[in-house]
Design a protein around this motif. Sequence first.
Motif, PDB file in Angstrom:
ATOM      1  N   VAL A  53       0.829  -1.201   0.000  1.00  0.00           N
ATOM      2  CA  VAL A  53       0.000   0.000   0.000  1.00  0.00           C
ATOM      3  C   VAL A  53       0.863   1.250   0.000  1.00  0.00           C
ATOM      4  CG1 VAL A  53      -1.752   1.281   1.295  1.00  0.00           C
ATOM      5  CG2 VAL A  53      -1.848  -1.213   1.202  1.00  0.00           C
ATOM      6  N   TRP A  54       1.971   1.188   0.735  1.00  0.00           N
ATOM      7  CA  TRP A  54       2.884   2.330   0.808  1.00  0.00           C
ATOM      8  C   TRP A  54       4.287   1.795   1.066  1.00  0.00           C
ATOM      9  CZ3 TRP A  54       5.449   4.345   5.302  1.00  0.00           C
ATOM     10  CH2 TRP A  54       6.138   5.527   5.071  1.00  0.00           C
ATOM     11  N   PRO A  91      -5.478   4.945   4.104  1.00  0.00           N
ATOM     12  CA  PRO A  91      -5.644   4.052   2.952  1.00  0.00           C
ATOM     13  C   PRO A  91      -6.807   4.422   2.039  1.00  0.00           C
ATOM     14  CG  PRO A  91      -5.371   2.795   4.974  1.00  0.00           C
ATOM     15  CD  PRO A  91      -5.527   4.223   5.369  1.00  0.00           C
ATOM     16  N   GLN A  93      -5.614   7.179   0.022  1.00  0.00           N
ATOM     17  CA  GLN A  93      -4.299   6.890  -0.542  1.00  0.00           C
ATOM     18  C   GLN A  93      -3.328   8.047  -0.293  1.00  0.00           C
ATOM     19  OE1 GLN A  93      -5.115   5.826  -4.634  1.00  0.00           O
ATOM     20  NE2 GLN A  93      -5.456   3.699  -4.046  1.00  0.00           N
TER      21      GLN A  93
END
Length: 190
Positions: free
Chosen positions: A11-12, A46, A49
């Motif tokens: 995700v990151w 999330p 984003q």
Amino acid sequence: MGTIYSEAELVWDGRMTLGEGPVWDARSGTLIFVDIAGKRVHFLEPSLQTHRFVQLEQMVGAAVPRQSGGLVLALEQGFYTLDPVTGTLEQLADPEPGRADIRFNDGKCDAAGRFFAGTMDREELSPKGVLYALEPDGTIRKALEGVTTSNGLDWSPDGRTMYYIDSPTRRVFAFDYDPASGSSATGERS
């Protein structure tokens, strides 16, 4: 029923120096975590984003959301509040002022909002550390002494067992815990 994922998804890509202490803030939908050596508190949203961080001047061992807003931090030199919007820090207390041989490491809140955070020997060799409890009224008490590297806390679902790790022992200690008073039995249960 929720979605079941069969693969992990990045995700990151944080590439932190020493990332630890994730805590989910359900009110804001934000994952809060720290980069201890990088001296940063990170905020990952999330659903949007987005990622941002607050840069600090001290190592940060743990960050937890406050019911009244903002965060409480365990920094090298004690407990602080942080306004994540402005970056304003306010020291609440330093239970061991002038101790350059120790620093705060990991921490977590119990169900009643007590912030337990432990100190550690900077060289990770001697049991100089203490697990402290910062009570909701601002008082601080020693919960456990003789710690080398305070690292890892949690409670059983009923809140009657506190789990604790002193890293060099390579063991998870389980203590009887009274959720009403925040006290734990001094003897090791398992």
